[in-house]
Design a protein around this motif. Sequence first.
Motif, PDB file in Angstrom:
ATOM      1  N   LEU A  42       0.802  -1.224   0.000  1.00 35.80           N
ATOM      2  CA  LEU A  42       0.000   0.000   0.000  1.00 35.80           C
ATOM      3  C   LEU A  42       0.840   1.281   0.000  1.00 35.80           C
ATOM      4  N   GLU A  55       0.536   3.912  -3.080  1.00 35.72           N
ATOM      5  CA  GLU A  55       0.060   5.285  -2.898  1.00 35.72           C
ATOM      6  C   GLU A  55       1.065   6.293  -3.433  1.00 35.72           C
ATOM      7  N   ALA A  67      -9.106   7.596  -7.959  1.00 34.77           N
ATOM      8  CA  ALA A  67      -9.505   6.611  -6.946  1.00 34.77           C
ATOM      9  C   ALA A  67      -9.136   5.239  -7.496  1.00 34.77           C
ATOM     10  N   GLY A  97      -8.277   0.723  -6.479  1.00 36.69           N
ATOM     11  CA  GLY A  97      -8.446  -0.365  -5.531  1.00 36.69           C
ATOM     12  C   GLY A  97      -7.923  -1.680  -6.072  1.00 36.69           C
ATOM     13  N   ILE A 123      -7.464  -3.205  -0.984  1.00 29.73           N
ATOM     14  CA  ILE A 123      -6.945  -1.838  -1.000  1.00 29.73           C
ATOM     15  C   ILE A 123      -7.979  -0.936  -1.644  1.00 29.73           C
ATOM     16  N   SER A 130      -8.105   3.261  -2.114  1.00 27.90           N
ATOM     17  CA  SER A 130      -7.398   4.484  -1.797  1.00 27.90           C
ATOM     18  C   SER A 130      -7.634   5.526  -2.890  1.00 27.90           C
ATOM     19  N   SER A 131      -7.028   6.694  -2.729  1.00 25.54           N
ATOM     20  CA  SER A 131      -7.239   7.783  -3.684  1.00 25.54           C
ATOM     21  C   SER A 131      -6.151   8.833  -3.511  1.00 25.54           C
ATOM     22  N   THR A 132      -6.098   9.712  -4.499  1.00 26.47           N
ATOM     23  CA  THR A 132      -5.188  10.840  -4.438  1.00 26.47           C
ATOM     24  C   THR A 132      -5.805  12.000  -5.201  1.00 26.47           C
ATOM     25  N   GLU A 164     -12.191  10.251  -3.030  1.00 29.72           N
ATOM     26  CA  GLU A 164     -12.245   9.141  -2.072  1.00 29.72           C
ATOM     27  C   GLU A 164     -12.586   7.857  -2.810  1.00 29.72           C
ATOM     28  N   SER A 165     -12.418   6.735  -2.123  1.00 27.79           N
ATOM     29  CA  SER A 165     -12.805   5.458  -2.733  1.00 27.79           C
ATOM     30  C   SER A 165     -14.318   5.334  -2.839  1.00 27.79           C
TER      31      SER A 165
END
Length: 533
Positions: free
Chosen positions: A57, A61, A77, A79, A88, A90-92, A104-105
Amino acid sequence: MQTQYSYFAIIVMILFSSFAAHGQDKNFEGTSHAFSPDYQKPIFENDQRVEKIIEILPELEALMAKYAKENNIPGIAYGIVVDNELVIASSTGLLDVSQNIPAESTSAFRIASMTKSFTAMAIMDLRDKGKLALNDPVAKYIPEMSKLQYLTEDAPIIDIENLLTMTAGFPEDNPWGDRQLDESDQMLMGLISEGISFANAPSFQFEYSNTGYAILAFQFEYSNTGYAILGQIISKVSGLPYQEYIKENILLPLGMTHTYWEIDDVPINQLAIGYRWEDEQWKKEPMLHDGAFGAMGGLITSIEDFSKYVGFHLSAWPIRNGVESGPIKRSSLREMQTPQFPRLNTNGDCAIMSGYGFGLGIYQNCNGTKWVSHGGALPGFGSNYRFFPEFGIGIMAFCNLTYTTPWPLAEIEALLYEKGVMEPRKLPVSDILEKRKNQLVVLIQTGNKELEESILAENFFLDRSKENRYAEYKAILTQAGEIKNVTAVKPRNQLRGSFTLEGEYGDANIFFTLTPEKEPKIQQLDINFKKKE
């Protein structure tokens, strides 16, 4: 030159064996058959996929954040699914630049052409219920199709499977088709009535057509028009609006309660706003509403919701006994994941066979690794997902930048391989294969007459004389010396496998296959000696 030709010939034979096209339609509703209760499905040995994926992870990321920055992507986003578990999520970056809302996911992104497999799944559902057949002419449900002017006199009539596999002959229509998303049913029917232009004859080659997924095209350039037509077929056959049928028969059964068709239905602060990068700044793209072309690319969903869909596709594997638990049968899912009109790509060091199934792209490389995937792109959005049936792993990513690949895919896959995540299931040894192996060990060493008559097939000594065979076995055993160990069988399938007699001076490597009889017997036996180094 001969060596190179043989190499590619072998690849083609291997890959085509798993890419066999379905020559006839299947309708399973209300049917059943006898099956073996003793069948053992392939399993993951020492399964640590979840633990190993969680470990990556931080690296993942960092990789995604770097990729977003370098490619001017507002937000991503993403996964990873293992079997039916989102391991998993996650997001950025940002969901909405002007409001500074983070992605967000749970954020809702338009996934564009990734919608196509949902349309294909609805067609399979109706097929399995006996409501239609894949070889039905499309004109049976869309009468306007009967007025089309085909390219040639010998062209076959377009059927539903042509639309599913994008082999209807419609031209690739991505730039145009993407802007038709919110058009009305009347516009689509008018388009068909006026006549659709052909790039190829039907059933000739693949061409991606968005129109087809409202109807369905067959060539290898994506036709959005074809999938728009499929949407119309679903509505005609089911008596429900296309979007409602997908919701009631696929989304809700899978628990996808945060997936939408219309942007106005997405809860506030959850909808990803689409952008393009222009003049060194993000500019909003127009957010299209849902319409007749929704069947080719209208779905809006989140990583957390879409992971359930990926998990469902992974649940088709391995082939096994047990109750069905999804919107369509496991066999129908596998049918969707079977490519039509496969082609060999020889660029690079490892040749790849590719083809288009039912709303899905399917690939297999020279190492035998198979993956299923599809991308999506619309003004303001880019998305992709890929899953590996043999590994039980799926990866996905959505972003909000026009026609943009949402991830550094090669680097992500390299990370998964480096961590030892990508390991296939192992096939257990069938009872009959184990039994025949144990009997072979005795027969090879003793030549037991009674055993010989009970386990060897009628062709065995006709193909090669008894005297010749036993002389070979004796010579190899003499070379091997005292047998110290007999290894476990390595099964290739239920009726084929190999094992080794490990001797004092070397090994006798044994490969054998069994007949298709009710009580399978040994039809082929190959023994080779390998001296210890």
